[in-house]
Enzyme design. Structure first.
Site, PDB file in Angstrom:
ATOM      1  N   LYS A 116       3.347  12.054   9.699  1.00 26.01           N
ATOM      2  CA  LYS A 116       4.433  12.977  10.027  1.00 26.01           C
ATOM      3  C   LYS A 116       4.491  13.312  11.509  1.00 26.01           C
ATOM      4  CE  LYS A 116       5.833  13.423   5.743  1.00 26.01           C
ATOM      5  NZ  LYS A 116       4.871  12.561   5.051  1.00 26.01           N
ATOM      6  N   ARG A 291      11.549   3.513   1.781  1.00 26.15           N
ATOM      7  CA  ARG A 291      11.635   2.906   0.452  1.00 26.15           C
ATOM      8  C   ARG A 291      12.962   3.301  -0.182  1.00 26.15           C
ATOM      9  NH1 ARG A 291      11.098   7.606  -2.316  1.00 26.15           N
ATOM     10  NH2 ARG A 291       9.582   9.135  -1.580  1.00 26.15           N
TER      11      ARG A 291
END
Length: 449
Positions: A116, A291
């Site tokens: 992150k 994804r």
């Protein structure tokens, strides 16, 4: 094009990938644990391989077993679906070492966006707006206090290596910061094996907006509008819709173009989702999922684009088959995640489905691998299926959703269907007036009583 795709997943997403592959004329291999021997994707695939016992780490997360299944069946590509190994760069590298194509982005992009802190740095470099916060990880109490004072309370401390609400703590004042930092680091270490955390400004009433992108790694990237995923419980999405009731066409085009240009510069390959918090007309980058998303059917319903088909084509080396000018958002779509959980306590409810009837009609889609007599196992995600409804307007979509929810029958286990039947009749939901905290407040005040 590929000769044979192994689907390294289970449930409705495995079935979704299988259908896309069959429509492209590609043979399919289903893998399954012993708990999923009777699963629908196993029944419908051209071949199937048992890869281990019920526990995910010994089956769906067992990389050597998956690669062995590819070699046994001659599969030349793997589609990971979502969850499990879909964002595991090591798995992508292992497949490449065995000359098997990973149907997804480059391993380096998975690594960047999986961290992150690095993802936020990359987003800033690519011109994507970010929430004010620390430039990197924070470990010291004094440093955390200094940063919090600079950006202003309240602040949120987040795990660098994960998501889903784990390793996230809010500090509303200076007295909270030390405990929040220590707790977040402890939770992050337990959940992800990494105690790195960072600090961001905490937004009080934001919406959760995500932009769907596609790139071919050949200099082309597009966006396909947004999905509003603000109805959440414990940072888990429950209801998704598109377009967002909070955005207009110019806002959508502006943030969409920023994302598409960023993906073009990154030379991103395949499908991805760039997630934002949105408040007072401003977007703030949260993360990027490298994804296909659970809620991808919302985008498919309003664009007419088969995202899984595009994933497969791009991974096989093809350029994008569509241009930005081809993308036209038509109507409105809403997805409800029907889980095997109690509708108000959310207690898991595995067990055998005694009766199963899905709704139908114009604009109604159900993505599910469940059937009458199917046993929902206790070992995996509790998703029974996704109800996705499309209408020419948001109001028509809501009315069609109400009708469809009333038709949907799942007996033998508890499900979240009663929650959605309540939500679709709620005035705030009908007006599109909700934020990421709305659902938890609604439940806390007895909204399901």
């Amino acid at each position: 094009m590929f000769d044979k795709i192994l689907i390294a997943n289970r449930g409705e997403i495995a079935l979704r990938v299988l259908r896309a592959a069959k429509e492209l004329g590609i043979a399919t291999v289903a893998v399954h644990s012993t708990a999923d021997a009777d699963a629908m994707h196993v029944r419908l695939a051209d071949e199937s391989v048992c890869i281990g016992p019920p526990v995910a780490r010994d089956s769906y997360l067992n990389m050597p077993s998956l690669i062995a299944a590819c070699e046994i069946t001659g599969a030349d590509a793997v589609h990971p679906g979502y969850g499990f190994l879909s964002e595991n760069a090591r798995f992508a590298d292992m497949l490449a070492a065995h000359n098997i194509t990973f149907i997804g982005p480059k391993a380096e992009h998975i690594r960047i966006m999986g961290d992150k802190i690095e993802a936020k740095r990359t987003a800033r470099r690519l011109g994507i707006p970010c929430v004010p916060g620390s430039d990197g990880g924070v470990t010291e109490d004094a440093e955390a206090l200094r940063i919090a004072r600079e950006i202003g309370f309240p602040v949120i401390i987040k795990a660098a290596a994960g998501g889903g609400g784990r390793g996230m703590k809010v500090a509303r004042g200076e007295d909270d910061i030390v405990v929040a930092l220590q707790t977040a680091r402890t939770e992050a270490k337990a959940a992800f094996g990494d105690d790195a955390v960072y600090i961001e400004k905490y937004l009080e009433k934001p919406r959760h907006i995500e932009i769907q992108v596609l790139g071919d790694g050949k200099g082309h990237a597009i966006h396909l509008g947004e999905r509003d995923c603000s109805l959440q419980r414990r940072h888990q999405k429950v209801w998704e819709e598109g377009p967002s009731p909070a955005l207009n066409a110019s806002m959508r085009a502006e943030i969409g173009d920023v994302c598409a240009k960023a993906m073009q510069e990154l030379q991103y390959i395949g499908a991805g989702t760039i997630e934002f918090l949105y408040e007072d007309g401003k977007f703030y980058f949260i993360e990027m999922n490298t994804r296909i998303q659970v809620e991808h059917p919302v985008t498919e319903m309003i664009t007419g684009i088969d995202l899984v088909n595009e994933q497969i084509r791009i991974a096989a080396g093809a350029e994008l088959s569509i241009k930005q000018s081809d993308i036209v958002l038509e109507g409105h779509a809403i997805e409800c995640r029907v889980n095997a959980e109690h509708p108000s306590t959310f207690r898991p409810s595995p067990g055998r489905i005694q009766s199963f009837h899905t709704p139908g009609g114009l604009g109604v889609r159900v993505d599910s691998a469940a059937y009458q007599g199917y046993m929902i196992p206790p070992h995996y995600d509790s998703l029974v299926g996704k109800l996705i409804v499309h209408g020419r307007t948001r109001n028509e979509c809501l009315m069609r959703l109400r009708r469809s929810l009333d038709e949907f029958v799942v007996d033998g286990i508890d499900t979240t269907l009663p929650l959605f039947r309540t939500l679709v009749r709620n005035q705030d939901i009908q007006n599109g007036q909700y934020d990421i905290h709305w659902l938890e407040k609604f439940l806390a005040t007895g909204g399901m009583d």
